[in-house]
Design a protein around this motif. Structure first.
Motif, short mmCIF file in Angstrom:
data_model
loop_
_atom_site.label_atom_id
_atom_site.label_comp_id
_atom_site.label_asym_id
_atom_site.label_seq_id
_atom_site.Cartn_x
_atom_site.Cartn_y
_atom_site.Cartn_z
N GLU A 23 -23.94 60.42 -6.59
CA GLU A 23 -24.34 60.96 -5.28
C GLU A 23 -25.70 60.39 -4.85
OE1 GLU A 23 -25.33 65.25 -3.15
OE2 GLU A 23 -24.69 65.22 -5.25
N ILE A 26 -25.21 56.64 -3.81
CA ILE A 26 -24.49 56.52 -2.53
C ILE A 26 -25.38 56.97 -1.38
CG2 ILE A 26 -22.59 57.49 -1.17
CD1 ILE A 26 -20.89 57.37 -3.73
N ARG A 33 -23.82 51.00 -0.97
CA ARG A 33 -22.76 51.32 0.02
C ARG A 33 -22.15 50.04 0.58
NH1 ARG A 33 -26.80 55.05 1.60
NH2 ARG A 33 -27.26 53.82 3.45
N ILE A 36 -19.86 48.54 -2.04
CA ILE A 36 -18.59 49.30 -2.11
C ILE A 36 -17.64 48.82 -1.01
CG2 ILE A 36 -17.57 51.58 -1.67
CD1 ILE A 36 -18.71 51.87 -4.28
#
Length: 124
Positions: A23, A26, A33, A36
């Motif tokens: 968490e 991200i 991010r 990803i």
């Protein structure tokens, strides 16, 4: 992030600590991010181009290595920030370079795996 005691922890507590770390990364790391999103696009491209199982495994490993490098880079940066207020960015710069180096190799491997397939599709 919440603080915790040094008492013996069980599996669930350790797992929740991992989720807290995810968490944090991200929420606070734009590069993570972005990586990803690039990884998801790469997996979609892998499906569209019907790469082999071996190539797919290589792609997954490279995505994992880039993301893991970014997480380690974040941990090093946060540790350096805790350790000193002095302007000495060497550790941060070196760990950032590790992510860049991993990303360059991931790109080269991506070109090797996807290059000829893309050229064939566009009529080369």
């Amino acid at each position: 992030m919440p603080t915790r005691s040094k008492d013996k922890r069980n599996f669930l507590t350790s797992f929740m600590d991992c989720i807290n770390g995810l968490e944090f990364v991200i929420t606070n790391e734009e590069n993570f991010r972005r990586e990803i999103i690039i990884g998801i696009i790469t997996l979609i491209l892998s499906y569209i181009l019907k790469i082999s199982q071996t190539e797919y495994i290589i792609v997954l490993i490279m995505i994992a290595l880039v993301l893991t490098s970014e997480v380690i880079n974040t941990a090093i940066e946060k540790t350096v920030d805790l350790y000193t207020n002095k302007y000495n960015e060497t550790a941060k710069d070196v760990s950032a370079f590790a992510v860049l180096l991993m990303s360059i190799f991931a790109l080269i491997i991506g070109i090797i795996i996807f290059g000829s397939k893309i050229i064939n599709i566009i009529g080369g």
